[in-house]
Motif scaffolding. Sequence first.
Motif, PDB file in Angstrom:
ATOM      1  N   CYS A  54       0.832  -1.205   0.000  1.00  0.00           N
ATOM      2  CA  CYS A  54       0.000   0.000   0.000  1.00  0.00           C
ATOM      3  C   CYS A  54       0.867   1.255   0.000  1.00  0.00           C
ATOM      4  CB  CYS A  54      -0.957   0.017   1.176  1.00  0.00           C
ATOM      5  SG  CYS A  54      -0.162   0.343   2.750  1.00  0.00           S
ATOM      6  N   GLY A  55       2.184   1.086   0.175  1.00  0.00           N
ATOM      7  CA  GLY A  55       3.078   2.236   0.091  1.00  0.00           C
ATOM      8  C   GLY A  55       3.511   2.769   1.445  1.00  0.00           C
ATOM      9  N   LYS A  56       3.156   2.079   2.531  1.00  0.00           N
ATOM     10  CA  LYS A  56       3.465   2.637   3.853  1.00  0.00           C
ATOM     11  C   LYS A  56       4.958   2.619   4.153  1.00  0.00           C
ATOM     12  CE  LYS A  56       1.874  -1.598   6.289  1.00  0.00           C
ATOM     13  NZ  LYS A  56       2.016  -2.569   5.203  1.00  0.00           N
ATOM     14  N   SER A  57       5.645   1.551   3.753  1.00  0.00           N
ATOM     15  CA  SER A  57       7.080   1.492   4.040  1.00  0.00           C
ATOM     16  C   SER A  57       7.903   2.401   3.131  1.00  0.00           C
ATOM     17  CB  SER A  57       7.596   0.054   3.920  1.00  0.00           C
ATOM     18  OG  SER A  57       7.051  -0.743   4.937  1.00  0.00           O
ATOM     19  N   VAL A  58       7.538   2.454   1.830  1.00  0.00           N
ATOM     20  CA  VAL A  58       8.265   3.371   0.933  1.00  0.00           C
ATOM     21  C   VAL A  58       8.134   4.801   1.392  1.00  0.00           C
ATOM     22  CG1 VAL A  58       8.866   3.062  -1.491  1.00  0.00           C
ATOM     23  CG2 VAL A  58       6.568   2.489  -0.728  1.00  0.00           C
ATOM     24  N   VAL A 237      -5.273   5.440   7.236  1.00  0.00           N
ATOM     25  CA  VAL A 237      -5.456   4.165   6.551  1.00  0.00           C
ATOM     26  C   VAL A 237      -5.056   4.337   5.093  1.00  0.00           C
ATOM     27  CG1 VAL A 237      -7.081   2.308   5.987  1.00  0.00           C
ATOM     28  CG2 VAL A 237      -7.409   3.669   8.066  1.00  0.00           C
ATOM     29  N   MET A 238      -4.138   3.513   4.613  1.00  0.00           N
ATOM     30  CA  MET A 238      -3.682   3.636   3.227  1.00  0.00           C
ATOM     31  C   MET A 238      -4.160   2.462   2.398  1.00  0.00           C
ATOM     32  SD  MET A 238       0.230   5.017   3.319  1.00  0.00           S
ATOM     33  CE  MET A 238       0.344   5.230   1.533  1.00  0.00           C
ATOM     34  N   TYR A 239      -4.511   2.741   1.165  1.00  0.00           N
ATOM     35  CA  TYR A 239      -4.827   1.673   0.225  1.00  0.00           C
ATOM     36  C   TYR A 239      -4.216   2.025  -1.129  1.00  0.00           C
ATOM     37  CZ  TYR A 239      -7.165  -1.773  -2.597  1.00  0.00           C
ATOM     38  OH  TYR A 239      -7.401  -2.822  -3.449  1.00  0.00           O
ATOM     39  N   ALA A 240      -3.443   1.122  -1.679  1.00  0.00           N
ATOM     40  CA  ALA A 240      -2.848   1.292  -2.999  1.00  0.00           C
ATOM     41  C   ALA A 240      -2.219   2.678  -3.171  1.00  0.00           C
ATOM     42  CB  ALA A 240      -3.876   1.017  -4.101  1.00  0.00           C
ATOM     43  N   ARG A 242      -2.671   5.515  -1.560  1.00  0.00           N
ATOM     44  CA  ARG A 242      -3.386   6.733  -1.169  1.00  0.00           C
ATOM     45  C   ARG A 242      -3.934   6.599   0.238  1.00  0.00           C
ATOM     46  NH1 ARG A 242      -6.915   7.266  -6.629  1.00  0.00           N
ATOM     47  NH2 ARG A 242      -5.284   8.130  -7.963  1.00  0.00           N
ATOM     48  N   ALA A 243      -4.051   7.745   0.911  1.00  0.00           N
ATOM     49  CA  ALA A 243      -4.743   7.749   2.195  1.00  0.00           C
ATOM     50  C   ALA A 243      -6.230   7.688   1.889  1.00  0.00           C
ATOM     51  CB  ALA A 243      -4.413   9.016   2.969  1.00  0.00           C
ATOM     52  N   VAL A 244      -6.932   6.690   2.413  1.00  0.00           N
ATOM     53  CA  VAL A 244      -8.365   6.619   2.169  1.00  0.00           C
ATOM     54  C   VAL A 244      -9.162   7.148   3.353  1.00  0.00           C
ATOM     55  CG1 VAL A 244      -8.232   4.746   0.500  1.00  0.00           C
ATOM     56  CG2 VAL A 244      -8.510   4.202   2.922  1.00  0.00           C
ATOM     57  N   GLU A 245      -8.545   7.122   4.532  1.00  0.00           N
ATOM     58  CA  GLU A 245      -9.248   7.646   5.699  1.00  0.00           C
ATOM     59  C   GLU A 245      -8.216   8.074   6.733  1.00  0.00           C
ATOM     60  OE1 GLU A 245     -12.504   5.288   6.974  1.00  0.00           O
ATOM     61  OE2 GLU A 245     -13.053   6.659   8.588  1.00  0.00           O
ATOM     62  N   GLU A 246      -8.559   9.113   7.477  1.00  0.00           N
ATOM     63  CA  GLU A 246      -7.605   9.629   8.437  1.00  0.00           C
ATOM     64  C   GLU A 246      -8.366  10.277   9.575  1.00  0.00           C
ATOM     65  OE1 GLU A 246      -4.515  12.932   9.293  1.00  0.00           O
ATOM     66  OE2 GLU A 246      -5.724  13.180   7.485  1.00  0.00           O
ATOM     67  N   GLY A 247      -7.938  10.023  10.810  1.00  0.00           N
ATOM     68  CA  GLY A 247      -8.632  10.657  11.921  1.00  0.00           C
ATOM     69  C   GLY A 247      -8.133  10.178  13.260  1.00  0.00           C
ATOM     70  N   PRO A 248      -8.738  10.694  14.347  1.00  0.00           N
ATOM     71  CA  PRO A 248      -8.382  10.231  15.689  1.00  0.00           C
ATOM     72  C   PRO A 248      -8.750   8.748  15.833  1.00  0.00           C
ATOM     73  CG  PRO A 248      -9.799  12.184  15.781  1.00  0.00           C
ATOM     74  CD  PRO A 248      -9.785  11.727  14.367  1.00  0.00           C
ATOM     75  N   VAL A 249      -8.000   8.027  16.659  1.00  0.00           N
ATOM     76  CA  VAL A 249      -8.164   6.574  16.717  1.00  0.00           C
ATOM     77  C   VAL A 249      -9.599   6.174  17.064  1.00  0.00           C
ATOM     78  CG1 VAL A 249      -7.336   6.398  19.111  1.00  0.00           C
ATOM     79  CG2 VAL A 249      -7.179   4.426  17.620  1.00  0.00           C
ATOM     80  N   ALA A 250     -10.244   6.911  17.974  1.00  0.00           N
ATOM     81  CA  ALA A 250     -11.608   6.544  18.355  1.00  0.00           C
ATOM     82  C   ALA A 250     -12.556   6.701  17.173  1.00  0.00           C
ATOM     83  CB  ALA A 250     -12.071   7.385  19.535  1.00  0.00           C
ATOM     84  N   ALA A 251     -12.354   7.754  16.380  1.00  0.00           N
ATOM     85  CA  ALA A 251     -13.231   7.974  15.229  1.00  0.00           C
ATOM     86  C   ALA A 251     -13.066   6.864  14.200  1.00  0.00           C
ATOM     87  CB  ALA A 251     -12.940   9.335  14.601  1.00  0.00           C
ATOM     88  N   ILE A 252     -11.823   6.430  13.988  1.00  0.00           N
ATOM     89  CA  ILE A 252     -11.581   5.395  12.985  1.00  0.00           C
ATOM     90  C   ILE A 252     -12.280   4.089  13.390  1.00  0.00           C
ATOM     91  CG2 ILE A 252      -9.797   3.968  11.897  1.00  0.00           C
ATOM     92  CD1 ILE A 252      -9.715   6.771  10.840  1.00  0.00           C
TER      93      ILE A 252
END
Lengths: 339, 366
Positions: A54-58, A237-240, A242-252
């Motif tokens: 998903c690109g997180k390590s790169v 949260v990353m997919y392929a 791109r960031a698909v969702e982002e927020g405070p942990v409780a919201a996620i």
Amino acid sequence: MPTEAPDNAPQNAPVLEVQDLSLRFKGAPANIVDGLSFAVRPGETLCIVGESGCGKSVTALSLMGLLPRGVARVMSGTAIFGGQDLLALPQRALADLRGDRISMIFQEPMTSLNPSYRIGDQIAEIVLRHRPVTRTQARARAQEMLERVKIPAASNRLDDYPHELSGGMRQRVMIAMALANDPVLLIADEPTTALDVTIQAQIIDLIEDLQKESGTALIMITHDLGVVAEIADRVCVMYAGRAVEEGPVAAIFDDPQHPYTIGLMSSVPSVGPRSGRLATIGGMVPAIDNMPDGCRFAPRCPFAGPRCDIAPPLAELGPSHRAACHYAPLESAFAEAAG
Amino acid sequence: MSLTTRDKIIETRAVTKRFGGRKSLFKPATSVSAVNGVSLAIKRGETFSIVGESGCGKSTLARLLVRLLTPSDGAVLYDGNDISALSEQEMRRLRKDLQFVFQDPFSSLNPRMSVGALIEEPMKVHTTLTRSERRQKVADLLNRVGLRPAFANRYPHEFSGGQRQRIGIARALASGPKVIVGDEPVSALDVSVQAQVINLLEDLKSEFDLTLILIAHDLAVIRHMSDRVAVMYLGEIVELAPNDALFDKPLHPYTQALMRAIPIASPHGRSMKAALSGDVPSPLDPPSGCRFHPRCPHATDLCSQQKPAPVPVAGDRTVACHHWEKIADDGQSPVQEPPRSPNAEKRFALFRTRSQQKEPTTATRP
């Protein structure tokens, strides 16, 4: 130190702010990381979650200036750290930052420690590289760090070689090295994935304690939602790529908005009583030469519709909670099936 | 346990496996008992799981159960017959019944064989099917594990991890087995792919009346799939219990520590606890008495002197601990998950419904 954050910076200013980062492998027709933005503040833990590829390590490697030259390159974006753009810094300046202001912990400690040097020397080397200290002082610092990461009988361990330590102990040594110069930002790439669950608990505890003590900002890259729930303040949260969702942990966790986040969460078996078959996300991650132009999740998304041909922007759905889906919140767009 | 021979498909009696032990001029022979005197019985048709941390001997035990390894001591019985001393040739006939799925789909498939040939091979050895019947069965099996029959002509490197694991499963099914052992069959896979393979294994198990023996370190996978669970530590089974009973009320202090260390995927869950300090001791020189006592918060002198025998406990379970009655937990399950928020619940249900409508276009595009 030329890279120290200016003293007049407000306490809550991000330690690192990444904007519109795009990376591409040589010869690839699409970006492996595409328009990624995030920020992390002092003392905060940001978890970047996603599956293989998903690109997180790169992303982490690009921030550290560790992308393999000639293989991957930065197409766009800025990464502002202490007033400087990491992506535009020359290698020499980056080398001064690495292991000093920014440190990184990798998944497999055995491959990141030099097998032919004693661990005490490896920690001391990092201190010597960045601080005007003597060998004796550096060695004292190494011992202090081994004590801080709770390696028993630290003074006897300084002269051990990495192969003489267990996996958990090696990861402690990596953490000791990473924190030896009191970094402002620590990037940890799956630091507990190779460890057993009881050892993982020890290491996560340790990272949390040390972070509390030092106020270091932490970017934790992981695929494990349990670890995320445990340690994160914010989640991306990353997919392929791109960031698909982002927020405070409780919201996620309580208000997941993107179909991929929802699918990912429902594919994880629960340690609680069984509640029937696992939900699955059909298909697999598209190959880089087959990336959809629009939303990259659309081919696997049970909610995909005609609007998904256009890539959805990250839209605000709650206090600092954003998701990239045309149809979020899903229950209002798909009311007929919700009942 | 009062199982009759008919109920028991595989049984071990004090089975031990030692490795190493080459003598040298200067040192006495050293050997490791990877599995040390394990007795258990696996019921026909159940999913039996073995859980434990690296080096606890779970993979060795799994290999002993189907005689991929020969025990150093003790006996392994399949269908009531001792198979621990059978010759290679006699074992070959039994291989038809006892199949194995390995953790790493990248290294367990011969890269020079086409997928079709890989799946056909066990049929050549174990069945009298004609070539065209075998081809047909390869196509059926590929279809059944969610791959296109046309993939038979391709090679393993052309497939992703999840697809390769499906190929490994199709190959295991090819001989018409009664028992399938999966050694960490999903742990190398990404979460979303892992869920697909877990569902596939469960479907195949009921469709082909299989007995499934599952080796895993991921307690969530174990909880989801198992009927009964054995917990191993340093080559020994410390606790064996039905799935729900084990997770609701673990009796052995090691099981309790394992459960407290699991991270719960909810920010409102209890936080994980590093209940154990230190590492697993070296199996070369295992601790005296109870092998867990140096790390056990409840250990007494007795524990370092005398090895606790597994004792039967109400509810079809056994535990090997001198003090289990005194240290039984307060009844609160250590893995309780807080309820999901209404918003999450609603969207999870919606996701499930919508994905089912979209099926069966699952999983299999090249």
